[in-house]
Design a protein around this motif. Structure first.
Motif, PDB file in Angstrom:
ATOM      1  N   LEU A  82       0.834  -1.199   0.000  1.00 42.14           N
ATOM      2  CA  LEU A  82       0.000   0.000   0.000  1.00 42.14           C
ATOM      3  C   LEU A  82       0.872   1.255   0.000  1.00 42.14           C
ATOM      4  O   LEU A  82       0.592   2.217  -0.715  1.00 42.14           O
ATOM      5  CB  LEU A  82      -0.931   0.016   1.206  1.00 42.14           C
ATOM      6  N   ARG A  83       1.942   1.240   0.761  1.00 46.05           N
ATOM      7  CA  ARG A  83       2.843   2.399   0.785  1.00 46.05           C
ATOM      8  C   ARG A  83       3.509   2.603  -0.573  1.00 46.05           C
ATOM      9  O   ARG A  83       3.701   3.735  -1.012  1.00 46.05           O
ATOM     10  CB  ARG A  83       3.884   2.231   1.885  1.00 46.05           C
ATOM     11  N   TYR A  84       3.861   1.523  -1.235  1.00 48.07           N
ATOM     12  CA  TYR A  84       4.442   1.638  -2.578  1.00 48.07           C
ATOM     13  C   TYR A  84       3.398   2.158  -3.569  1.00 48.07           C
ATOM     14  O   TYR A  84       3.710   2.969  -4.438  1.00 48.07           O
ATOM     15  CB  TYR A  84       5.003   0.295  -3.040  1.00 48.07           C
ATOM     16  N   LEU A  85       2.170   1.708  -3.433  1.00 43.72           N
ATOM     17  CA  LEU A  85       1.081   2.188  -4.285  1.00 43.72           C
ATOM     18  C   LEU A  85       0.915   3.700  -4.122  1.00 43.72           C
ATOM     19  O   LEU A  85       0.775   4.423  -5.111  1.00 43.72           O
ATOM     20  CB  LEU A  85      -0.223   1.471  -3.938  1.00 43.72           C
ATOM     21  N   VAL A  86       0.956   4.178  -2.902  1.00 42.30           N
ATOM     22  CA  VAL A  86       0.832   5.617  -2.649  1.00 42.30           C
ATOM     23  C   VAL A  86       1.988   6.362  -3.301  1.00 42.30           C
ATOM     24  O   VAL A  86       1.799   7.411  -3.916  1.00 42.30           O
ATOM     25  CB  VAL A  86       0.761   5.906  -1.137  1.00 42.30           C
ATOM     26  N   PHE A  87       3.174   5.821  -3.204  1.00 43.38           N
ATOM     27  CA  PHE A  87       4.336   6.437  -3.851  1.00 43.38           C
ATOM     28  C   PHE A  87       4.129   6.534  -5.357  1.00 43.38           C
ATOM     29  O   PHE A  87       4.380   7.568  -5.970  1.00 43.38           O
ATOM     30  CB  PHE A  87       5.598   5.625  -3.534  1.00 43.38           C
ATOM     31  N   GLU A  88       3.652   5.458  -5.968  1.00 47.37           N
ATOM     32  CA  GLU A  88       3.455   5.424  -7.421  1.00 47.37           C
ATOM     33  C   GLU A  88       2.376   6.405  -7.885  1.00 47.37           C
ATOM     34  O   GLU A  88       2.571   7.129  -8.856  1.00 47.37           O
ATOM     35  CB  GLU A  88       3.099   4.011  -7.880  1.00 47.37           C
ATOM     36  N   VAL A 115      -4.973   4.077  -9.532  1.00 51.28           N
ATOM     37  CA  VAL A 115      -4.864   3.334  -8.269  1.00 51.28           C
ATOM     38  C   VAL A 115      -5.158   1.858  -8.522  1.00 51.28           C
ATOM     39  O   VAL A 115      -4.429   0.973  -8.065  1.00 51.28           O
ATOM     40  CB  VAL A 115      -5.806   3.915  -7.196  1.00 51.28           C
ATOM     41  N   CYS A 116      -6.207   1.571  -9.262  1.00 48.06           N
ATOM     42  CA  CYS A 116      -6.568   0.173  -9.559  1.00 48.06           C
ATOM     43  C   CYS A 116      -5.496  -0.514 -10.398  1.00 48.06           C
ATOM     44  O   CYS A 116      -5.163  -1.670 -10.166  1.00 48.06           O
ATOM     45  CB  CYS A 116      -7.912   0.112 -10.277  1.00 48.06           C
ATOM     46  N   GLU A 117      -4.967   0.211 -11.370  1.00 46.71           N
ATOM     47  CA  GLU A 117      -3.957  -0.353 -12.261  1.00 46.71           C
ATOM     48  C   GLU A 117      -2.671  -0.685 -11.514  1.00 46.71           C
ATOM     49  O   GLU A 117      -2.047  -1.717 -11.751  1.00 46.71           O
ATOM     50  CB  GLU A 117      -3.666   0.655 -13.371  1.00 46.71           C
ATOM     51  N   LYS A 118      -2.283   0.166 -10.595  1.00 47.62           N
ATOM     52  CA  LYS A 118      -1.012  -0.008  -9.898  1.00 47.62           C
ATOM     53  C   LYS A 118      -1.120  -0.842  -8.627  1.00 47.62           C
ATOM     54  O   LYS A 118      -0.111  -1.188  -8.034  1.00 47.62           O
ATOM     55  CB  LYS A 118      -0.393   1.354  -9.587  1.00 47.62           C
ATOM     56  N   SER A 119      -2.342  -1.140  -8.185  1.00 55.12           N
ATOM     57  CA  SER A 119      -2.481  -1.950  -6.978  1.00 55.12           C
ATOM     58  C   SER A 119      -2.137  -3.399  -7.292  1.00 55.12           C
ATOM     59  O   SER A 119      -2.361  -3.886  -8.388  1.00 55.12           O
ATOM     60  CB  SER A 119      -3.893  -1.835  -6.403  1.00 55.12           C
ATOM     61  N   LEU A 145      -3.032  -8.275  -4.161  1.00 59.32           N
ATOM     62  CA  LEU A 145      -3.488  -8.411  -2.778  1.00 59.32           C
ATOM     63  C   LEU A 145      -4.684  -7.533  -2.442  1.00 59.32           C
ATOM     64  O   LEU A 145      -5.355  -7.750  -1.441  1.00 59.32           O
ATOM     65  CB  LEU A 145      -2.349  -8.033  -1.816  1.00 59.32           C
ATOM     66  N   PHE A 146      -4.928  -6.518  -3.257  1.00 58.83           N
ATOM     67  CA  PHE A 146      -5.954  -5.536  -2.933  1.00 58.83           C
ATOM     68  C   PHE A 146      -7.135  -5.620  -3.886  1.00 58.83           C
ATOM     69  O   PHE A 146      -6.953  -5.789  -5.080  1.00 58.83           O
ATOM     70  CB  PHE A 146      -5.394  -4.115  -3.014  1.00 58.83           C
ATOM     71  N   ASP A 147      -8.302  -5.444  -3.331  1.00 58.24           N
ATOM     72  CA  ASP A 147      -9.485  -5.202  -4.141  1.00 58.24           C
ATOM     73  C   ASP A 147      -9.571  -3.689  -4.282  1.00 58.24           C
ATOM     74  O   ASP A 147      -9.508  -2.958  -3.295  1.00 58.24           O
ATOM     75  CB  ASP A 147     -10.731  -5.747  -3.444  1.00 58.24           C
ATOM     76  N   CYS A 148      -9.668  -3.226  -5.495  1.00 64.67           N
ATOM     77  CA  CYS A 148      -9.648  -1.790  -5.782  1.00 64.67           C
ATOM     78  C   CYS A 148     -10.688  -1.014  -4.979  1.00 64.67           C
ATOM     79  O   CYS A 148     -10.446   0.115  -4.568  1.00 64.67           O
ATOM     80  CB  CYS A 148      -9.889  -1.597  -7.271  1.00 64.67           C
ATOM     81  N   ASP A 149     -11.832  -1.611  -4.745  1.00 57.49           N
ATOM     82  CA  ASP A 149     -12.898  -0.926  -4.021  1.00 57.49           C
ATOM     83  C   ASP A 149     -12.602  -0.792  -2.531  1.00 57.49           C
ATOM     84  O   ASP A 149     -13.299  -0.056  -1.837  1.00 57.49           O
ATOM     85  CB  ASP A 149     -14.223  -1.669  -4.218  1.00 57.49           C
ATOM     86  N   ASP A 150     -11.587  -1.512  -2.032  1.00 53.59           N
ATOM     87  CA  ASP A 150     -11.249  -1.468  -0.613  1.00 53.59           C
ATOM     88  C   ASP A 150     -10.119  -0.493  -0.297  1.00 53.59           C
ATOM     89  O   ASP A 150      -9.692  -0.399   0.854  1.00 53.59           O
ATOM     90  CB  ASP A 150     -10.860  -2.868  -0.112  1.00 53.59           C
ATOM     91  N   ILE A 151      -9.615   0.204  -1.311  1.00 56.18           N
ATOM     92  CA  ILE A 151      -8.552   1.185  -1.100  1.00 56.18           C
ATOM     93  C   ILE A 151      -9.192   2.573  -1.168  1.00 56.18           C
ATOM     94  O   ILE A 151      -9.824   2.926  -2.157  1.00 56.18           O
ATOM     95  CB  ILE A 151      -7.447   1.063  -2.164  1.00 56.18           C
ATOM     96  N   PHE A 152      -9.010   3.339  -0.117  1.00 59.84           N
ATOM     97  CA  PHE A 152      -9.562   4.690  -0.051  1.00 59.84           C
ATOM     98  C   PHE A 152      -8.405   5.675   0.001  1.00 59.84           C
ATOM     99  O   PHE A 152      -7.485   5.515   0.808  1.00 59.84           O
ATOM    100  CB  PHE A 152     -10.460   4.838   1.176  1.00 59.84           C
ATOM    101  N   ALA A 176      -3.559   6.893   1.879  1.00 62.58           N
ATOM    102  CA  ALA A 176      -4.426   5.776   1.490  1.00 62.58           C
ATOM    103  C   ALA A 176      -4.637   4.862   2.688  1.00 62.58           C
ATOM    104  O   ALA A 176      -3.730   4.686   3.511  1.00 62.58           O
ATOM    105  CB  ALA A 176      -3.816   4.994   0.335  1.00 62.58           C
ATOM    106  N   VAL A 177      -5.815   4.295   2.779  1.00 66.35           N
ATOM    107  CA  VAL A 177      -6.129   3.339   3.838  1.00 66.35           C
ATOM    108  C   VAL A 177      -6.865   2.151   3.247  1.00 66.35           C
ATOM    109  O   VAL A 177      -7.538   2.251   2.227  1.00 66.35           O
ATOM    110  CB  VAL A 177      -6.985   3.963   4.971  1.00 66.35           C
ATOM    111  N   THR A 178      -6.690   1.038   3.912  1.00 59.90           N
ATOM    112  CA  THR A 178      -7.450  -0.168   3.592  1.00 59.90           C
ATOM    113  C   THR A 178      -7.591  -0.974   4.879  1.00 59.90           C
ATOM    114  O   THR A 178      -6.839  -0.771   5.829  1.00 59.90           O
ATOM    115  CB  THR A 178      -6.782  -0.994   2.473  1.00 59.90           C
ATOM    116  N   ASN A 179      -8.540  -1.864   4.908  1.00 58.87           N
ATOM    117  CA  ASN A 179      -8.784  -2.683   6.099  1.00 58.87           C
ATOM    118  C   ASN A 179      -8.108  -4.038   5.971  1.00 58.87           C
ATOM    119  O   ASN A 179      -7.940  -4.561   4.868  1.00 58.87           O
ATOM    120  CB  ASN A 179     -10.281  -2.904   6.294  1.00 58.87           C
ATOM    121  N   PHE A 180      -7.740  -4.603   7.108  1.00 61.88           N
ATOM    122  CA  PHE A 180      -7.172  -5.941   7.142  1.00 61.88           C
ATOM    123  C   PHE A 180      -7.729  -6.639   8.369  1.00 61.88           C
ATOM    124  O   PHE A 180      -7.794  -6.061   9.454  1.00 61.88           O
ATOM    125  CB  PHE A 180      -5.644  -5.876   7.230  1.00 61.88           C
ATOM    126  N   SER A 181      -8.133  -7.872   8.195  1.00 57.23           N
ATOM    127  CA  SER A 181      -8.670  -8.652   9.301  1.00 57.23           C
ATOM    128  C   SER A 181      -7.846  -9.925   9.467  1.00 57.23           C
ATOM    129  O   SER A 181      -7.655 -10.674   8.502  1.00 57.23           O
ATOM    130  CB  SER A 181     -10.124  -9.002   9.035  1.00 57.23           C
TER     131      SER A 181
END
Length: 173
Positions: free
Chosen positions: A45-51, A75-79, A82-89, A132-137
């Motif tokens: 996620l941190r790398y995604l934010v950088f990109e 954001v979707c293209e570079k994620s 591991l991430f669902d695009c709709d779960d990244i805010f 950017a934030v995302t949830n993890f359980s």
């Protein structure tokens, strides 16, 4: 006499020892795997934010006809997988000076989505802060009791501060 012979027998002792040790062993293996996955997602996620910050910094997003849509697509293209695009805010804010830069605390709505995130890609030579934030359980009980004692999801965050390049005017300068 019969009991003594039965107590001296050691066939199957390895199976009994394994049955005692196996749950602890597998719990540790899963805990290591899950913790590694958590840290990998955090780094990703941190790398995604950088990109995506780089795309903003160069003015690529701002020059688009619909910057917000292009940003979400980027954001979707570079994620990663591991991430669902709709779960990244993502929260994007522009400031004239670094000393003006502030981030309000994240507030969440009833669905667990941030309610105070904005999209302001800024103009040339402005300071950009992207968060950017995302949830993890967690699934493993031992790790879940440490990281999620209240039962709420863990929030993974990533942030970047950049200064936009002199990419030319978009709209008003």
């Amino acid at each position: 006499m019969l009991v003594r012979r039965w107590l001296k027998r050691d066939e199957g002792s390895a199976a009994v020892e394994f049955a005692i040790i196996a749950p602890v062993f597998f719990l540790l293996v899963f805990a290591i795997f899950e913790t590694s996955l958590f840290y990998f997602k955090r780094h990703s996620l941190r790398y995604l934010v950088f990109e995506v910050s780089r795309e903003l910094q160069t003015g690529h997003i701002q020059k688009a006809g619909d910057p917000e849509t292009l940003f979400k697509e980027t954001v979707c293209e570079k994620s990663s997988f591991l991430f669902d695009c709709d779960d990244i805010f993502v929260d994007v804010r522009a400031f004239n000076r670094l000393s003006d830069a502030t981030f309000p605390p994240i507030t969440f709505d009833g669905d667990g989505e941030p309610s105070n995130f904005t999209f302001d890609p800024g103009r040339q030579e402005q300071i950009m802060i992207v968060r950017a934030v995302t949830n993890f359980s967690f699934i493993t009980p031992m790790i879940k009791s440490i990281f999620q004692p209240d039962g709420e999801n863990v929030i993974i965050t990533g942030a970047s501060i950049t200064k936009n390049e002199a990419f030319g005017c978009t709209g008003e300068c």
